[in-house]
Design a protein around this motif. Sequence first.
Motif, PDB file in Angstrom:
ATOM      1  N   GLU A 153      -2.670  -5.047   5.425  1.00 55.38           N
ATOM      2  CA  GLU A 153      -3.585  -4.207   4.647  1.00 55.38           C
ATOM      3  C   GLU A 153      -4.387  -5.061   3.667  1.00 55.38           C
ATOM      4  O   GLU A 153      -5.584  -4.815   3.458  1.00 55.38           O
ATOM      5  N   GLU A 182       7.230   3.909  -3.024  1.00 55.67           N
ATOM      6  CA  GLU A 182       7.263   4.751  -1.826  1.00 55.67           C
ATOM      7  C   GLU A 182       8.322   5.830  -2.055  1.00 55.67           C
ATOM      8  O   GLU A 182       9.437   5.534  -2.462  1.00 55.67           O
ATOM      9  N   ARG A 232      -2.516   1.275   1.608  1.00 58.43           N
ATOM     10  CA  ARG A 232      -3.923   1.657   1.469  1.00 58.43           C
ATOM     11  C   ARG A 232      -4.151   2.328   0.110  1.00 58.43           C
ATOM     12  O   ARG A 232      -5.136   2.028  -0.589  1.00 58.43           O
ATOM     13  N   PHE A 233      -3.244   3.207  -0.260  1.00 54.67           N
ATOM     14  CA  PHE A 233      -3.312   3.882  -1.561  1.00 54.67           C
ATOM     15  C   PHE A 233      -3.273   2.853  -2.690  1.00 54.67           C
ATOM     16  O   PHE A 233      -4.041   2.943  -3.658  1.00 54.67           O
ATOM     17  N   THR A 248       5.405  15.121   2.306  1.00 51.77           N
ATOM     18  CA  THR A 248       5.061  13.715   2.591  1.00 51.77           C
ATOM     19  C   THR A 248       4.292  13.101   1.425  1.00 51.77           C
ATOM     20  O   THR A 248       3.183  12.578   1.568  1.00 51.77           O
ATOM     21  N   GLU A 272       1.710   1.923   5.833  1.00 53.47           N
ATOM     22  CA  GLU A 272       0.261   1.694   5.878  1.00 53.47           C
ATOM     23  C   GLU A 272      -0.473   2.644   4.938  1.00 53.47           C
ATOM     24  O   GLU A 272      -1.427   2.246   4.252  1.00 53.47           O
ATOM     25  N   LYS A 273      -0.045   3.899   4.890  1.00 53.60           N
ATOM     26  CA  LYS A 273      -0.642   4.854   3.938  1.00 53.60           C
ATOM     27  C   LYS A 273      -0.395   4.399   2.501  1.00 53.60           C
ATOM     28  O   LYS A 273      -1.286   4.454   1.637  1.00 53.60           O
ATOM     29  N   ASP A 311       3.908   3.921   9.729  1.00 51.76           N
ATOM     30  CA  ASP A 311       3.036   5.031   9.358  1.00 51.76           C
ATOM     31  C   ASP A 311       2.982   5.218   7.841  1.00 51.76           C
ATOM     32  O   ASP A 311       1.903   5.226   7.232  1.00 51.76           O
ATOM     33  N   ILE A 312       4.149   5.357   7.213  1.00 52.42           N
ATOM     34  CA  ILE A 312       4.187   5.590   5.769  1.00 52.42           C
ATOM     35  C   ILE A 312       3.759   4.346   5.003  1.00 52.42           C
ATOM     36  O   ILE A 312       3.004   4.427   4.019  1.00 52.42           O
ATOM     37  N   GLY A 356       0.483  12.591  -1.887  1.00 50.97           N
ATOM     38  CA  GLY A 356       0.323  12.444  -0.450  1.00 50.97           C
ATOM     39  C   GLY A 356      -1.130  12.624  -0.063  1.00 50.97           C
ATOM     40  O   GLY A 356      -2.024  12.595  -0.915  1.00 50.97           O
ATOM     41  N   LEU A 357      -1.371  12.843   1.203  1.00 54.00           N
ATOM     42  CA  LEU A 357      -2.742  13.022   1.659  1.00 54.00           C
ATOM     43  C   LEU A 357      -3.307  14.377   1.271  1.00 54.00           C
ATOM     44  O   LEU A 357      -4.516  14.517   1.059  1.00 54.00           O
TER      45      LEU A 357
END
Length: 361
Positions: A209, A133, A168-169, A100, A164-165, A161-162, A270-271
């Motif tokens: 965001e 992305e 934010r990044f 991810t 928003e991540k 989900d993806i 990723g996270l």
Amino acid sequence: MKSNFEIAVFEGDGIGPEITRPTVEILAALAGKSGYRLSFDTVPAGAAHYARTGESLPEASLRTARAADAILLSAMGLPSVRYPDGTEISPQIDLRKELTLFAGVRPVRIFPGQRTPLNLPEGNEVDFVLIRESTEGLFHTQGCGEVSENEARETLLITRDISEKLFRFAFELARERRDAGRGPGRVTCVDKANVFRAFAYFRSLFDAEARKHPDLQADHAYVDATALWFVLKPWDFDVLVTENMFGDILSDLGAGLMGGLGVAPSADIGLNNAVFQPCHGSAPDIAGQGVANPMAMILSASMMLDWLGLRFDAPALRQDGRVLREAVERVISRGQVLTADFGGHATTQEAAAAVAAELGL
């Protein structure tokens, strides 16, 4: 404080091993000089491995990559080796999806003395980051699109989900760049929201965001106009964020602004995991000749050090990431030790040795 970092290394195909070896040598010497340790674990994957074994990304290699502190991945794929459906072997895309790694970071920087096809007006500096992305979009149905005798279909996927991540990044990166004096703190959403509902949705999530970051600027651009502005006024950009396929195309255009893929690094983040690799391919036509340009690989390693330093609060690694990037820039700007793709005659090893000499290694 953490002082030993585990790095999974994929040497890749074609010129991959040739540009990986000197990069790892530079990293190891830099770590020794600065007082931390990088432990390298080389694992198999790629087109050549697939040709030998029928596996492009072995499960054991994936486990090693998942457990590593960072992943250094060289050029992958060979045009002559393909899956039964005709598509190329792409373990790098598999890694993005498996881990991810939603944020594909593609820096575009033109520094003094760098060769560029642009007629760059005096006083204008090109230093922006394209964030692509990397797990869904038009790549969502990679390898499983519908094909019949009379038509073919692929499905574009945008998820909350993806996205928003991703956004934010992007805003966090814009803030970091602004605080470091490298940008105004502006994020541009690149889409095609005037035509596709999926991109209107993408834009709406971006706007949501943006409202959480009132200290930063946010705007929008259509992808076709962005391609035009990349050529006409690239100095206007700071951080751009876009869908997978749009980012794939624009990142190569960005590399063109820098003079070619030979100096284009990248990261997929990723996270919990991150992959660092050059944007260029495996160049099988020059493999084994020792003439490949190692700079994109070395610059990707620089990005890896910076990310590790940020993730583990290790200032020495962030410092080494910066000095490594600056060493590459000095070598290129002098123009004395360049590989053939940049108009020179240096070998891969000579170009890497010039960077090492700049670092006093």
